[in-house]
Write an enzyme that holds these catalytic residues in place. Structure first.
Site, mmCIF file in Angstrom:
data_model
loop_
_atom_site.group_PDB
_atom_site.id
_atom_site.type_symbol
_atom_site.label_atom_id
_atom_site.label_comp_id
_atom_site.label_asym_id
_atom_site.label_seq_id
_atom_site.Cartn_x
_atom_site.Cartn_y
_atom_site.Cartn_z
ATOM 1 N N ASP A 1 -6.351 19.761 -29.733
ATOM 2 C CA ASP A 1 -6.246 19.719 -31.192
ATOM 3 C C ASP A 1 -6.907 18.480 -31.782
ATOM 4 O OD1 ASP A 1 -4.953 22.132 -31.439
ATOM 5 O OD2 ASP A 1 -2.943 21.267 -31.497
ATOM 6 N N GLY B 1 -1.275 30.736 -35.537
ATOM 7 C CA GLY B 1 -1.083 31.270 -34.197
ATOM 8 C C GLY B 1 0.235 30.823 -33.595
#
Length: 455
Positions: free
Chosen positions: A337, A120
């Site tokens: 993350d 992404g």
């Protein structure tokens, strides 16, 4: 492939981690669009970074041969599943990439769609550069990437004057680039990728482009641009004006998100470990704040700077119990993350841990909210989704079998969590780790972890 983890880990010594892929994406884009020659060292041979290099090669002139050669060599190393590894367990690829850029005006139309794989970051950042290029581009990717939200980057680029279409909000992205105008864009969702894309587009826009963040996110784009001389202003957001940079040189620091897995592994096993040559950008170290609340003792030392990025070491002192933690909604965006590895630690806490309003995890490489809860239960622990909250009961793991679901962070988080299990754990889909941490198992083995990688 699968990782088999057995009880009895005792980590030790100093280790290094692959280069920071967030930085690598941006520096590759800046090298390919620079005016003159750039020299990059330490690029990680991660699949996501290879996607960026390959896509840039397809729209470059003089830069194309070097980018293609590096991407092919890096890809061969990843696919080799550890055929060559250095003393720290990292894949050996040529450490120097020389890129001859022709400025943004040197970009040219690709004869084929640009395949961003599972990345992404590649898709969103490249969209920012291509929005100003006077030709048509199509950005696509694998089935997982084509489910991820892309209107969040398409909307601001449209407001700047580019023609950007999505497939019902998802990839492929169809971009007709051209003349852009500066805008003041208030991001509805905190995203370093969207911020980076808009700032890249702003380098070719008329007037000032400003991005306002709802919460602080990583600042690699503006750090690099500022180091290259771009007119960056940090007042009421981050602003940039039209600027063409020259060639540069830099060594990519180690990825702090990868280092987080080693910090967690040391904490879970009560070990002392040093991670050297790692990036210490404050926007990337929020996970250490959470880990400190969980009882982890670390020492962070800045030793040098690379293109605006602080670099140094993280040293972990083991031997303390892991405490339960509550991560509030405003903090979730800052550690999004690292939530999988924080969850891996929380399994071994002496009480319940909560990660609140973590719905953004559902639109990552997999539905990480669902996957974390399911994987923890499969390894003999207790966890549940409650709406968009993740609740993890402490008490440890008894052993079992879990799967990464093709998600690199899930594969590594489960392997790290398994180091504290009382029984053997098998994690399927281990090859996914190569997306961001080539040589993960070998690095963990070098530190003393009882892990084996099997077909």
């Amino acid at each position: 492939m699968q990782i088999i983890v057995r009880p009895g880990a005792d980590l030790r010594g100093e280790v290094s981690v692959p280069g920071d892929k967030s930085i690598a994406h941006r520096w590759l884009i800046l090298a390919a669009t620079a005016r003159g020659r750039s020299y990059l060292r330490g690029l990680p041979p991660a699949l996501d970074v290879i996607s960026t290099a390959s896509s840039l090669a397809a729209v470059s002139g003089r830069a194309r041969p070097a980018l293609e050669v590096w991407a092919s060599k890096a890809g061969a190393t990843v696919e080799g599943a550890g055929s060559t590894w250095n003393e720290h367990g990292l894949a050996e690829v040529s450490d120097l990439l020389e890129v001859e850029g022709e400025g943004r005006s040197g970009l040219r139309s690709s004869t084929a769609d640009l395949d961003c794989g599972n990345s992404g970051t590649s898709m969103r950042l490249l969209a920012g550069i291509l929005a100003a290029a006077p030709f048509r581009s199509v950005l696509t990717g694998d089935p997982s990437l084509r489910t991820r939200p892309m209107e969040r980057v398409a909307a601001p680029l449209r407001s700047m004057g580019a023609t950007v279409r999505t497939d019902d909000g998802h990839a492929p992205l169809f971009i007709e680039g051209g003349a852009l105008r500066g805008v003041r864009y208030v991001m509805p969702v905190a995203s370093a990728q969207v911020k980076g894309a808009v700032l890249f587009a702003g380098l070719a826009a008329e007037g000032t482009t400003t991005v306002v963040e709802p919460a602080p996110v990583r600042d690699h784009t503006e750090r690099a641009l500022e180091a290259l001389g771009a007119p960056i202003l940090r007042e009421d957001g981050v602003s940039v004006q039209a600027f063409q940079h020259d060639g540069f040189q830099g060594a990519v620091p180690g990825d702090p998100s990868s280092a987080a897995f080693l910090v967690a592994a040391a904490a879970i096993t009560g070990s002392s470990v040093g991670i050297i040559g790692v990036g210490l950008n404050p926007t990337r170290l929020r996970f250490l704040d959470v880990m400190r609340r969980m009882g982890v003792q670390t020492e962070v030392t800045v030793e040098r700077e690379e293109l605006g990025e602080p670099v140094g070491s993280i040293r972990v002192q083991g031997g303390t119990d892991i405490l339960p933690v509550r991560v509030e909604p405003q903090e979730v965006a800052l550690v999004i993350d690292e939530i999988p590895v924080l969850a891996a630690m929380a399994i071994h806490a002496r009480g319940d841990s909560w990660f609140l309003h973590a719905g953004e995890l559902r639109v990552k490489e997999s539905d990480r909210l669902f996957g974390l809860a399911a994987g923890i239960r499969a390894m003999g622990g207790e966890a549940a989704e409650e709406g968009d909250d993740l609740v993890i009961a402490g008490g440890g793991l008894t052993g079992g079998e879990a799967t990464s679901g093709g998600d690199h962070r899930m594969a590594m988080a489960f392997a790290v969590a398994a180091l504290g299990a009382t029984g053997e754990v098998t994690i399927g889909g281990a090859e996914a780790a190569d997306v961001s941490f080539p040589g993960f198992t070998q690095t963990m083995q070098a530190a003393g972890a009882p892990m084996e990688l099997e077909p």
